[in-house]
Design an enzyme around this catalytic site. Structure first.
Site, PDB file in Angstrom:
ATOM      1  N   SER A 234       1.166  -9.345  -0.590  1.00  0.00           N
ATOM      2  CA  SER A 234       0.797  -8.114  -0.761  1.00  0.00           C
ATOM      3  C   SER A 234       1.220  -7.454   0.954  1.00  0.00           C
ATOM      4  O   SER A 234       1.285  -5.695   0.730  1.00  0.00           O
ATOM      5  CB  SER A 234      -0.590  -7.467  -0.887  1.00  0.00           C
ATOM      6  OG  SER A 234      -1.514  -8.766  -0.461  1.00  0.00           O
TER       7      SER A 234
ATOM      8  N   LYS B 140       0.118  -1.568   0.275  1.00  0.00           N
ATOM      9  CA  LYS B 140      -0.281  -0.273  -0.176  1.00  0.00           C
ATOM     10  C   LYS B 140       0.936   1.088   0.682  1.00  0.00           C
ATOM     11  O   LYS B 140       0.316   2.454  -0.635  1.00  0.00           O
ATOM     12  CB  LYS B 140      -0.925   0.125   0.838  1.00  0.00           C
ATOM     13  CG  LYS B 140      -2.199  -0.852   1.483  1.00  0.00           C
ATOM     14  CD  LYS B 140      -2.978  -0.303   0.062  1.00  0.00           C
ATOM     15  CE  LYS B 140      -4.546  -1.455   0.186  1.00  0.00           C
ATOM     16  NZ  LYS B 140      -5.369  -0.655  -0.860  1.00  0.00           N
TER      17      LYS B 140
END
Length: 421
Positions: A315, A66
């Site tokens: 991720s 992110k």
């Protein structure tokens, strides 16, 4: 004679973000975010039958991809916007990314998080310098509160996925995978709101159009799958993959996914647990449920990927340590390496010693012992004995079970959670 159709082909809407946007964001990302490695994973390859490569986004400062989108959005704020500060809503990873890079750039950050957010993510976000507001049961209610704060305080709202700058920044993940890895047959990407897979698809289809881009959602939150297939399914329920537990996908991201993503797959909670455990035990790396979604997809349908060169985007790694410990124990039970037995025995001296001696001779390590004397279905001169032992595998567990029975001891095998096996 072939008849030509007079119908015109359907117009394809222009993409709201382009490959040029992804490449244009690259300099901002490169200056502020770690270039994480893309490495071959031999033991995961052996486990799955695919040629597995992993993109380790869990190595980022905030342990998540992110950061890439957040820093692009924040770096492109005007001087006036930066002075007013920003607000974001997130279940954790976007929150930490905005907080970290906002503090680094001198921008005030307020993060609205659902009340159900794991405490480890709340504390990490505060640790990166943000003011955290806990509100609502999910990201939808948190988003409404973030919008109210943006209006009342004049802050700029930083969307976690449906923003051109955020999407462009996330695409740098795939640019690095293409440069650092082999020619992939398939790249598997976790899908929540769609920001990551949108950026990845733009980069991959722009530079390696033959490579499949496959999204993976938790089966409890199939929002993008439903939109893509036209088969509505209810979203909701406690999921290990809270980072992709999204009920509503973005309008920008859904447009990109519709044109560039080959398919969306769904994975069950048991597959997510197994994938988190496999990454820890075999790859020696920590991941949250969402980060393990790609591996969960291979474990769910190994024949689809067998022999193919597959890239996994790991991720993020922001998982509650207690949850991770629970997953490890549950997997040991599934593999029959931790087994529980229930015995009803005479309550007299030497019985427990007799049983422990037998177990020691068989090579079983006793982990827990519970005496239960007060149950009405136990004889007055008896006791119920629950034993949890460490074993090598199912064959070893079966051997112990038979040996206890051979001693004339009524024995019942218990499964995970104490249910009859």
């Amino acid at each position: 004679m072939r008849l030509e159709s007079s119908a015109r082909p359907l117009a394809v809407p222009p993409l709201p973000v382009t490959l040029a946007d992804v490449e244009g964001a690259r300099a901002i990302v490169s200056a502020a975010v770690m270039r994480t490695p893309t490495l071959h994973a031999p033991r995961l390859s052996q486990l799955t039958g695919a040629d597995v490569w992993v993109k380790f986004e869990n190595f980022q400062v905030t342990a998540s991809f992110k950061e890439r989108g957040a820093v692009v959005k924040l770096a492109r704020l005007s001087a006036d916007e930066a002075r007013r500060g920003v607000v974001a809503m997130s279940a954790g990873n976007h929150a930490q990314a905005v907080a970290y890079h906002g503090t680094r750039l001198g921008i005030s950050t307020t993060i609205v998080m659902p009340e159900t957010t794991p405490q480890v993510k709340v504390l990490a976000t505060e640790g990166f310098g943000a003011r955290v507001v806990l509100y609502g049961e999910g990201v939808g209610e948190a988003a409404e509160e973030a919008a109210r704060i943006a209006a009342s305080e004049g802050r700029i709202f930083v969307h976690p996925y449906d923003d051109p700058d955020v999407i462009a920044g996330q695409g740098s993940v795939a640019l690095e995978m293409i440069e650092d890895g082999p020619a992939f047959d398939t790249i598997l990407v976790p899908v929540g709101g769609g920001g990551l897979i949108s950026g990845v698809a733009l980069a991959v289809k722009g530079h390696s159009p033959a490579t499949e881009v496959v999204g993976v959602e938790a089966a409890l939150y199939p929002a993008m799958w439903s939109l893509r297939t036209g088969q509505p399914r209810e979203c909701g329920g406690p999921t290990l993959a809270e980072g992709i537990a999204v009920r509503n996908v973005g309008s920008l991201t859904s447009t990109i996914v519709a044109q560039l993503v080959d398919r969306i797959e769904l994975v069950e909670e048991s597959a997510l647990e197994r994938a988190v455990n496999a990454l820890l035990i075999l790859q020696k790396t920590v991941t949250e449920g969402a980060g393990a979604a790609g591996l969960a997809a291979i474990l769910t349908d190994p024949d689809r990927y067998r022999g193919r060169r597959v890239g996994l985007v790991l991720s993020g790694a922001n998982i509650d340590p207690r949850v991770l410990a629970g997953i490890m124990m549950r997997e040991l039970e599934r593999e029959h390496r931790i087994v529980s037995f229930r015995l009803t025995i005479l309550d007299r001296p030497g019985m427990l010693g007799r049983i422990s001696t037998l177990l020691g001779r068989l090579g079983a390590n006793i982990l827990e012992v519970h005496h239960r004397r007060t149950f009405l279905d136990v004889p007055a001169k008896g006791t119920r004995l629950d034993l949890t032992v460490e074993t090598r595998d199912q064959a070893h567990a079966d051997l112990i079970h038979k040996a206890l029975e051979a001693e004339g001891l009524p024995v019942q095998r218990l499964g995970a959670g104490g249910a009859d096996w």
